[in-house]
Motif scaffolding. Sequence first.
Motif, PDB file in Angstrom:
ATOM      1  N   ILE A 146       0.839  -1.199   0.000  1.00  0.00           N
ATOM      2  CA  ILE A 146       0.000   0.000   0.000  1.00  0.00           C
ATOM      3  C   ILE A 146       0.873   1.247   0.000  1.00  0.00           C
ATOM      4  CG2 ILE A 146      -1.731   1.302   1.303  1.00  0.00           C
ATOM      5  CD1 ILE A 146      -2.770  -1.448   2.312  1.00  0.00           C
ATOM      6  N   ILE A 147       0.673   2.070  -1.018  1.00  0.00           N
ATOM      7  CA  ILE A 147       1.410   3.332  -1.139  1.00  0.00           C
ATOM      8  C   ILE A 147       0.632   4.380  -0.350  1.00  0.00           C
ATOM      9  CG2 ILE A 147       2.338   5.054  -2.715  1.00  0.00           C
ATOM     10  CD1 ILE A 147       2.343   2.799  -4.872  1.00  0.00           C
ATOM     11  N   GLY A 148       1.220   4.825   0.777  1.00  0.00           N
ATOM     12  CA  GLY A 148       0.517   5.622   1.767  1.00  0.00           C
ATOM     13  C   GLY A 148       0.655   7.122   1.651  1.00  0.00           C
ATOM     14  N   SER A 149       0.987   7.624   0.476  1.00  0.00           N
ATOM     15  CA  SER A 149       1.042   9.067   0.259  1.00  0.00           C
ATOM     16  C   SER A 149       0.355   9.361  -1.063  1.00  0.00           C
ATOM     17  CB  SER A 149       2.498   9.546   0.200  1.00  0.00           C
ATOM     18  OG  SER A 149       2.557  10.918  -0.177  1.00  0.00           O
ATOM     19  N   THR A 150      -0.339  10.480  -1.129  1.00  0.00           N
ATOM     20  CA  THR A 150      -1.029  10.850  -2.367  1.00  0.00           C
ATOM     21  C   THR A 150      -0.560  12.194  -2.911  1.00  0.00           C
ATOM     22  OG1 THR A 150      -2.834  11.848  -1.086  1.00  0.00           O
ATOM     23  CG2 THR A 150      -3.105   9.537  -1.750  1.00  0.00           C
ATOM     24  N   ARG A 151       0.434  12.789  -2.267  1.00  0.00           N
ATOM     25  CA  ARG A 151       0.890  14.118  -2.688  1.00  0.00           C
ATOM     26  C   ARG A 151       1.435  14.102  -4.113  1.00  0.00           C
ATOM     27  NH1 ARG A 151       5.210  16.552  -0.676  1.00  0.00           N
ATOM     28  NH2 ARG A 151       6.193  14.604  -0.103  1.00  0.00           N
ATOM     29  N   GLU A 152       1.277  15.206  -4.813  1.00  0.00           N
ATOM     30  CA  GLU A 152       1.917  15.397  -6.105  1.00  0.00           C
ATOM     31  C   GLU A 152       3.423  15.422  -5.877  1.00  0.00           C
ATOM     32  OE1 GLU A 152       2.070  15.677 -10.081  1.00  0.00           O
ATOM     33  OE2 GLU A 152       0.190  15.593  -8.946  1.00  0.00           O
ATOM     34  N   TYR A 154       1.987 -10.532  -5.155  1.00  0.00           N
ATOM     35  CA  TYR A 154       2.098  -9.169  -4.639  1.00  0.00           C
ATOM     36  C   TYR A 154       1.323  -8.224  -5.552  1.00  0.00           C
ATOM     37  CZ  TYR A 154       5.973 -11.038  -1.900  1.00  0.00           C
ATOM     38  OH  TYR A 154       6.750 -11.775  -1.031  1.00  0.00           O
ATOM     39  N   GLU A 155       0.591  -7.305  -4.944  1.00  0.00           N
ATOM     40  CA  GLU A 155      -0.137  -6.295  -5.711  1.00  0.00           C
ATOM     41  C   GLU A 155       0.076  -4.938  -5.061  1.00  0.00           C
ATOM     42  OE1 GLU A 155      -4.735  -5.097  -6.796  1.00  0.00           O
ATOM     43  OE2 GLU A 155      -4.250  -7.215  -6.540  1.00  0.00           O
ATOM     44  N   PHE A 156       0.360  -3.942  -5.877  1.00  0.00           N
ATOM     45  CA  PHE A 156       0.525  -2.583  -5.375  1.00  0.00           C
ATOM     46  C   PHE A 156      -0.840  -1.903  -5.362  1.00  0.00           C
ATOM     47  CE2 PHE A 156       4.702  -3.870  -6.176  1.00  0.00           C
ATOM     48  CZ  PHE A 156       5.518  -3.107  -5.358  1.00  0.00           C
ATOM     49  N   VAL A 157      -1.157  -1.295  -4.222  1.00  0.00           N
ATOM     50  CA  VAL A 157      -2.429  -0.613  -4.033  1.00  0.00           C
ATOM     51  C   VAL A 157      -2.102   0.835  -3.683  1.00  0.00           C
ATOM     52  CG1 VAL A 157      -4.575  -0.541  -2.718  1.00  0.00           C
ATOM     53  CG2 VAL A 157      -3.499  -2.763  -3.230  1.00  0.00           C
ATOM     54  N   ASP A 158      -2.519   1.748  -4.548  1.00  0.00           N
ATOM     55  CA  ASP A 158      -2.193   3.156  -4.405  1.00  0.00           C
ATOM     56  C   ASP A 158      -3.387   3.899  -3.818  1.00  0.00           C
ATOM     57  OD1 ASP A 158      -1.366   5.818  -4.752  1.00  0.00           O
ATOM     58  OD2 ASP A 158      -0.452   5.391  -6.702  1.00  0.00           O
ATOM     59  N   ALA A 205     -15.155   3.999  -0.111  1.00  0.00           N
ATOM     60  CA  ALA A 205     -14.791   3.244   1.092  1.00  0.00           C
ATOM     61  C   ALA A 205     -15.172   1.775   0.940  1.00  0.00           C
ATOM     62  CB  ALA A 205     -15.449   3.845   2.324  1.00  0.00           C
ATOM     63  N   VAL A 206     -16.340   1.518   0.393  1.00  0.00           N
ATOM     64  CA  VAL A 206     -16.773   0.131   0.181  1.00  0.00           C
ATOM     65  C   VAL A 206     -15.851  -0.561  -0.818  1.00  0.00           C
ATOM     66  CG1 VAL A 206     -18.656  -1.324  -0.689  1.00  0.00           C
ATOM     67  CG2 VAL A 206     -19.161   0.602   0.850  1.00  0.00           C
ATOM     68  N   ARG A 207     -15.480   0.145  -1.869  1.00  0.00           N
ATOM     69  CA  ARG A 207     -14.528  -0.415  -2.850  1.00  0.00           C
ATOM     70  C   ARG A 207     -13.179  -0.690  -2.193  1.00  0.00           C
ATOM     71  NH1 ARG A 207     -11.172   2.075  -6.552  1.00  0.00           N
ATOM     72  NH2 ARG A 207     -12.080   4.120  -6.189  1.00  0.00           N
ATOM     73  N   TRP A 208     -12.728   0.203  -1.328  1.00  0.00           N
ATOM     74  CA  TRP A 208     -11.484   0.038  -0.563  1.00  0.00           C
ATOM     75  C   TRP A 208     -11.560  -1.213   0.309  1.00  0.00           C
ATOM     76  CZ3 TRP A 208      -6.583   0.885   0.181  1.00  0.00           C
ATOM     77  CH2 TRP A 208      -6.021   0.915   1.450  1.00  0.00           C
ATOM     78  N   GLN A 209     -12.652  -1.361   1.021  1.00  0.00           N
ATOM     79  CA  GLN A 209     -12.827  -2.523   1.897  1.00  0.00           C
ATOM     80  C   GLN A 209     -12.818  -3.822   1.100  1.00  0.00           C
ATOM     81  OE1 GLN A 209     -16.490  -1.276   3.692  1.00  0.00           O
ATOM     82  NE2 GLN A 209     -15.475   0.314   4.913  1.00  0.00           N
ATOM     83  N   ARG A 210     -13.484  -3.830  -0.037  1.00  0.00           N
ATOM     84  CA  ARG A 210     -13.489  -5.032  -0.888  1.00  0.00           C
ATOM     85  C   ARG A 210     -12.080  -5.359  -1.378  1.00  0.00           C
ATOM     86  NH1 ARG A 210     -18.735  -3.094  -3.901  1.00  0.00           N
ATOM     87  NH2 ARG A 210     -20.301  -3.960  -2.494  1.00  0.00           N
ATOM     88  N   LYS A 211     -11.326  -4.340  -1.736  1.00  0.00           N
ATOM     89  CA  LYS A 211      -9.951  -4.556  -2.202  1.00  0.00           C
ATOM     90  C   LYS A 211      -9.123  -5.142  -1.071  1.00  0.00           C
ATOM     91  CE  LYS A 211      -7.927  -4.180  -5.479  1.00  0.00           C
ATOM     92  NZ  LYS A 211      -7.455  -5.305  -6.359  1.00  0.00           N
ATOM     93  N   LEU A 212      -9.200  -4.571   0.123  1.00  0.00           N
ATOM     94  CA  LEU A 212      -8.421  -5.050   1.261  1.00  0.00           C
ATOM     95  C   LEU A 212      -8.742  -6.494   1.601  1.00  0.00           C
ATOM     96  CD1 LEU A 212      -8.598  -2.009   3.684  1.00  0.00           C
ATOM     97  CD2 LEU A 212      -6.673  -2.701   2.235  1.00  0.00           C
ATOM     98  N   ALA A 213     -10.001  -6.867   1.470  1.00  0.00           N
ATOM     99  CA  ALA A 213     -10.429  -8.223   1.829  1.00  0.00           C
ATOM    100  C   ALA A 213      -9.768  -9.284   0.958  1.00  0.00           C
ATOM    101  CB  ALA A 213     -11.948  -8.326   1.738  1.00  0.00           C
ATOM    102  N   GLU A 214      -9.228  -8.907  -0.196  1.00  0.00           N
ATOM    103  CA  GLU A 214      -8.567  -9.855  -1.101  1.00  0.00           C
ATOM    104  C   GLU A 214      -7.226 -10.355  -0.568  1.00  0.00           C
ATOM    105  OE1 GLU A 214      -7.974  -8.044  -4.923  1.00  0.00           O
ATOM    106  OE2 GLU A 214     -10.069  -7.397  -5.082  1.00  0.00           O
TER     107      GLU A 214
END
Length: 189
Positions: free
Chosen positions: A7-13, A36-40, A65-74
């Motif tokens: 998980i890439i934990g920064s969103t700054r330009e 391994y999967e990168f999640v931005d 948020a629901v889409r995020w939760q579904r992704k994390l559950a994978e």
Amino acid sequence: MVKIAIIIGSTREGRFADKPAAWLRGIVSRRSDAEYEFVDLRDFPMPFFDEVASNAYAPSQNEVAVRWQRKLAEFDGYVFITAEYNHAPTGVLKNALDYAYPEWNRKPAAFVGYGSVGAARAIEQLRQIAVELQMAPVRTGVHIQGADFFAAWQQGLALEDMAHLQPNVQAMLDDLLWWAVALKTARGA
């Protein structure tokens, strides 16, 4: 085979996070012990947490948020790439952590931090948050700090050329995989 999110934990330009993400991509592409999967977090633009409660108690209403939760559950485990802002993890990462609960439970977490002290203080806070989310934070982390951070950020030195970081990244991934397999087995039982 276990599945691990990085998980890439920064969103700054202009964020530095892309450098350790690319470095890790090269490392995990040579491993065959997990998927391994990168999640931005840029792909999950959630507002500041504004649900009636954690999704442990009430379903989230926000579609992202629901889409995020579904992704994390994978996933069976997580590597968090984090900066340190004012002795803490990024606000966007903390917010993303707060938007899920059961998805994190009984899964391992590992950390790659960067900044003047390698995000050591941010990672310490993330370990405490991980425990509250019923995750199992692994001991070994990667801290891109001081001269290494400034050389990569300002002088363009490649993290791939910093051989002294390799033992920790391999140990971190080995620990994470051990816990991911053990906890997946236990969750299945």
